[in-house]
Design an enzyme around this catalytic site. Structure first.
Site, PDB file in Angstrom:
ATOM      1  N   LYS A  60      -7.203  -7.706  -4.960  1.00 20.39           N
ATOM      2  CA  LYS A  60      -6.233  -9.025  -5.100  1.00 20.39           C
ATOM      3  C   LYS A  60      -6.926 -10.305  -5.396  1.00 20.39           C
ATOM      4  CE  LYS A  60      -5.380  -7.871  -0.706  1.00 20.39           C
ATOM      5  NZ  LYS A  60      -5.455  -6.496  -0.650  1.00 20.39           N
ATOM      6  N   GLU A  99       0.912  -4.022  -8.456  1.00 19.35           N
ATOM      7  CA  GLU A  99       1.890  -3.947  -7.388  1.00 19.35           C
ATOM      8  C   GLU A  99       1.333  -3.664  -6.006  1.00 19.35           C
ATOM      9  OE1 GLU A  99       4.966  -4.192  -5.799  1.00 19.35           O
ATOM     10  OE2 GLU A  99       5.633  -3.535  -7.415  1.00 19.35           O
ATOM     11  N   ALA A 136       0.802  -2.705  -0.299  1.00 16.23           N
ATOM     12  CA  ALA A 136       0.434  -1.253  -0.644  1.00 16.23           C
ATOM     13  C   ALA A 136       1.208  -0.484  -1.679  1.00 16.23           C
ATOM     14  CB  ALA A 136       0.153  -0.382   0.528  1.00 16.23           C
ATOM     15  N   LEU A 159       4.673  -0.191  -1.426  1.00 19.19           N
ATOM     16  CA  LEU A 159       6.059  -0.822  -1.376  1.00 19.19           C
ATOM     17  C   LEU A 159       6.242  -1.729  -2.697  1.00 19.19           C
ATOM     18  CD1 LEU A 159       6.092  -2.310   2.435  1.00 19.19           C
ATOM     19  CD2 LEU A 159       7.243  -0.217   1.370  1.00 19.19           C
ATOM     20  N   GLU A 206     -10.068  -3.487   5.416  1.00 23.94           N
ATOM     21  CA  GLU A 206     -11.026  -3.781   4.307  1.00 23.94           C
ATOM     22  C   GLU A 206     -12.323  -3.089   4.797  1.00 23.94           C
ATOM     23  OE1 GLU A 206     -10.302  -4.003   1.194  1.00 23.94           O
ATOM     24  OE2 GLU A 206      -8.385  -5.000   1.229  1.00 23.94           O
ATOM     25  N   ASP A 233      -6.805 -12.373   3.562  1.00 20.43           N
ATOM     26  CA  ASP A 233      -6.264 -11.288   2.673  1.00 20.43           C
ATOM     27  C   ASP A 233      -4.680 -11.712   2.788  1.00 20.43           C
ATOM     28  OD1 ASP A 233      -6.206  -8.652   1.617  1.00 20.43           O
ATOM     29  OD2 ASP A 233      -5.113  -8.116   3.401  1.00 20.43           O
ATOM     30  N   LYS A 293      -1.965 -12.483  -0.709  1.00 19.57           N
ATOM     31  CA  LYS A 293      -0.940 -11.898  -0.644  1.00 19.57           C
ATOM     32  C   LYS A 293       0.120 -13.021  -0.985  1.00 19.57           C
ATOM     33  CE  LYS A 293      -2.078  -7.681   1.561  1.00 19.57           C
ATOM     34  NZ  LYS A 293      -1.980  -6.590   2.931  1.00 19.57           N
ATOM     35  N   GLY A 346      -3.048   1.830   4.630  1.00 19.30           N
ATOM     36  CA  GLY A 346      -3.395   3.169   4.639  1.00 19.30           C
ATOM     37  C   GLY A 346      -3.770   3.604   3.035  1.00 19.30           C
TER      38      GLY A 346
END
Length: 815
Positions: free
Chosen positions: A579, A606, A611, A613, A667, A678, A682, A797
């Site tokens: 990211k 993406e 993750a 989605l 992470e 994080d 996002k 995951g």
């Protein structure tokens, strides 16, 4: 009668010569044959080197001569019984002694004339044809030898003599009219002038010898035996997927041979074309293979493109200026200059304005051409009517060839579109009125990429090969490779996508395999690789210059994120779950997006949010359709959601965070998740993808973590600090219980402002029942006001993150 020609590789050694003899003996049972042979493999090069060394006064020519002698004597001993060797060995030694005398002469005089060079080079074919003829007599008594110099007559243009067909055809016809042998062996390449001086027909001239004989005798067929299964759709050494061409016209074969298809020497076709004699190209080492059949016979219209070929080592010379417009004779003067310098023009194109004319020649002729052209147009250059010629070296001509291309629309567009998508810059274009050939000049470094891209487009049933360079093979990377290996056959069969992993790297090692890494043993192969070096990794990717290249970043490393620009500028797509780049300075984020568009290199991320989605993809589609995002509410950290869903009276905060790491939800450095940075990254990415300008420091980060925890410098110290501050986390939990709420780490954007922080979520809120490691995002837009778009699912995951990266790779394959 058939004429069979065997090339240098077919007679490279005793083992290969045995194959040749078998082929000849089998075919001789059906009809009479003429067998034309080249020099043993590499012998012509050795003869040339020996003559050059001798003329330069270097006595090493004697060692080269000894090597040539040994090569031929060993071959003769292999095939001739000891009882019959004496006279034959003496004959070979006499030939070698004659060669030695010529080389001694070059050494003493210190020069090598074209005439002497032709005589020296002729010894390769003289020796090979004599030895093969004698070997054949051991099994086929009704065979003989004939010196081609007695039948093929030329002018005195040494090095590449012009054949006198009137005299040669008569001599050939007269000899074979009286010859009763089933097989006649003859040397290729060599001839003689009318006054009996040795000449040669140019490199590759053995093909020409065979064609001259076939044409003179109206042979039923000319067979050229080589080391490949015919002419290919592209050079198989460069394009691994190249296929043999079963049927091809004379004109197509001439075009392909002109453009570097080395199995056929270009002038070969002329003598047989006039007589409509078919040519069959066969493989000495696979005689049962079909080969390529060349004729003027009408063939079923299948692929209009028969082959893709190229010529290396090209220089483009451009002559331009206003003084050329409307001035008759400019082109004539240019080509006369080149003709006087004996420079062959391979490629020509001229602007319709007459302002410039562009020609392609060999690199070796470039300096002479430049000097001669500038001198010829010296007056116009001084008067500023014409510019000094522009010289661009180290280029290559690529060409699509096909007789039926003229009947198909859009082939040029398809060709140039394919090259453009792979960032192959075209320097010049030429297409003849016959439309049998479309040629383009490109940079030499792009040849492999260009040929493979075009071959994939025109010959491989629309299968697209994606070449992946993967950095980061931890939990997510391992799952990603596992998924590729599992789905590879499915993708190739159903989506026509051929995935190859070309490189892998972790923090210690990196491993490259241009043909694709065997994924079943990737871990072992990676350990055998060289030390990891980010800059060398980039250099290797650029050097390989493969089509449809994709750099896959599966790290959380800032220095790796700073390399994206280098990849995008070379038309290498970037797929990343890292990211940092998209959450860096806004100007850098916009620059990467701009480079992606400018160099036609997809930049997909993406997995930066949610993750696997489809969150970013949804935002892109909303904006593209004209909608506007006004508000975003989201739980974007699967790891934090997992932690707060499992933190209770029975499980300490320390233990739950530890378990999240074991499960692969956090992470490698868990502070990245727990500090809120994080989540801030996002939501920032979603804000930017929604069309808003924002920097990371504009997002209010309401941390729930004690400063002492975040200030630790190692994971061990961090986890120890969680134990120390256990009471702090228990207090937060108890407060949530008292409010009948659940703890969720929420990101929000509205009215140009954004914040992230731990929130107490009541029972009636959509976030309340968010379980496990799930993420949820609500988009409130102009079209979705009261009922927002809701995206929910696993947001952390290794497997789901890997699947998101995989999906981005497939998106590129489907473009």
């Amino acid at each position: 009668m058939k004429v069979l020609k065997f090339g240098g590789t077919s007679v490279a050694n005793a083992q290969n010569i045995k194959l040749v003899l078998d082929i000849v003996i089998n075919k001789a049972q059906e009809e009479k044959l003429i067998v034309v042979v080249s020099a043993f493999s590499k012998v012509t090069d050795l003869l040339l080197l020996a003559s050059q060394k001798a003329a330069a006064g270097d006595e090493i020519f004697k060692e080269i001569l000894a090597e040539i002698e040994k090569k031929h004597l060993d071959a003769l001993k292999e095939f001739i019984p000891v009882s019959e060797q004496s006279s034959l060995l003496s004959h070979v030694k006499r030939i070698v002694n004659h060669l030695e005398t010529l080389l001694d002469g070059c050494f003493l005089l210190g020069e090598l004339s074209n005439r002497t060079s032709d005589t020296i080079l002729s010894f390769g074919e003289l020796l090979s044809s004599y030895i093969i003829s004698e070997a054949l007599k051991q099994n086929l008594k009704n065979s003989s030898y004939k010196d081609s110099r007695e039948l093929i007559k030329t002018d005195n243009h040494f090095g590449k003599a012009t054949v006198n067909f009137e005299v040669s055809n008569q001599l050939i016809a007269d000899f074979f009219a009286s010859n009763e042998n089933q097989v006649v062996v003859m040397p290729g390449f060599i001839a003689a002038s009318l006054d009996g001086i040795n000449t040669t027909l140019g490199r590759g001239g053995s093909d020409y010898t065979a064609a001259i004989l076939a044409g003179a005798l109206n042979a039923s067929e000319l067979e050229i035996w080589t080391d490949v299964n015919g002419m290919y759709t592209a050079n198989p050494k460069i394009v691994k997927q190249a296929q043999p061409i079963a049927f091809i016209s004379y004109q197509e074969a001439m075009e392909l041979s002109h453009f570097g298809a080395k199995v056929l020497y270009p002038p070969t076709i002329q003598p047989v074309l006039k007589k409509n004699i078919p040519i069959l190209i066969k493989n000495t080492f696979e005689p049962e293979a079909e080969g390529t059949y060349i004729s003027n016979q009408e063939m079923a219209h299948t692929n209009p493109v028969k082959g893709i070929s190229h010529i290396d080592n090209i220089t483009l010379i451009t002559l331009e200026g206003p003084g050329m417009i409307g001035v008759a004779g400019s082109s004539k003067r240019l080509f006369e200059v080149l003709s006087h310098q004996n420079i062959n023009v391979i490629f020509i194109t001229q602007a319709s304005s007459e302002h410039s004319i562009c020609i392609g020649i060999l690199n070796s002729d470039a300096d002479v051409a430049e000097e001669a052209i500038n001198k010829a147009f010296e007056i116009e250059i001084l008067q500023n009517k014409i510019d000094p010629c522009i010289v661009e070296k180290n280029l290559c001509i690529i060409a699509l060839v096909g007789e039926n291309m003229k009947n198909h629309q859009g082939l040029s567009g398809r060709m140039f579109s394919t090259l453009g998508k792979n960032n192959v810059n075209i320097r010049a274009i030429a297409q003849g009125a016959s439309e049998r050939n479309i040629s383009a000049v490109i940079n030499e470094r792009d040849v492999k990429k260009a040929l493979n891209s075009l071959h994939e487009n025109f010959f491989e049933e629309n299968t697209k090969q994606l070449n992946l360079f993967v950095m980061g093979v931890g939990n997510v990377g391992e799952k990603f490779i596992e998924q590729i290996n599992q789905q590879k056959k499915f993708l190739k069969h159903n989506l026509k996508i051929n995935l190859r992993v070309i490189a892998l790297s972790n923090s210690r090692k990196m491993y490259f395999d241009e043909d694709g890494i065997a994924l079943k043993e990737w871990q072992f192969l990676l350990e055998t690789g060289e030390p990891a070096d980010k800059e060398k990794f980039i250099a290797n990717v650029k050097e390989l210059n493969l089509r449809n290249s994709i750099f896959v970043d599966i790290t959380a490393n800032e220095s790796v994120s700073k390399t994206y620009e280098q990849y995008l500028k070379r038309n290498i797509a970037v797929v990343t779950c890292n990211k940092i780049a998209c959450a860096s300075e806004y100007d850098n984020y916009k620059k990467l997006k701009k480079l992606s568009r400018q160099f036609n290199a997809p930049f997909l991320f993406e997995t930066n949010v949610g993750a696997g989605l489809p969150i970013i993809d949804t935002v892109k589609n909303l904006i593209a359709s004209g909608d506007k995002v006004n508000k975003i509410q989201a739980v974007l950290s699967g790891s934090l959601n997992f932690i707060f869903n499992n933190f209770d009276e029975k499980n300490t905060f320390h233990d739950v965070v530890k378990e999240a790491g074991v499960q692969g939800f956090t992470e490698p450095d868990p502070k990245i998740d727990l500090s809120g940075i994080d989540v801030a990254r996002k939501i920032l990415i979603l804000i930017r993808e929604s069309g808003y300008k924002m920097e990371i420091d504009e997002i209010v980060n309401e941390s729930f973590m004690p400063a002492e925890c975040l200030d630790t410098t190692s994971n061990e110290a961090f986890f120890e600090s969680l134990k120390t501050h256990a009471a702090h986390f228990e207090t937060i939990y108890k407060e949530a219980l008292s409010k009948d709420s659940r703890l969720k780490y929420v990101a929000q954007f509205e009215n140009g402002k954004a914040n992230v922080g731990l929130r107490f979520i009541p029972k009636d809120h959509p976030f309340y029942n968010l379980e496990g490691k799930d993420n949820i995002v609500l988009f409130f837009t102009d079209r979705y006001v009261d009922q927002p778009i809701l995206i929910k699912g696993a947001g952390a995951g290794a497997a789901v993150t890997a699947s998101g990266i995989f999906a981005d790779v497939i998106r590129i394959g489907n473009v």
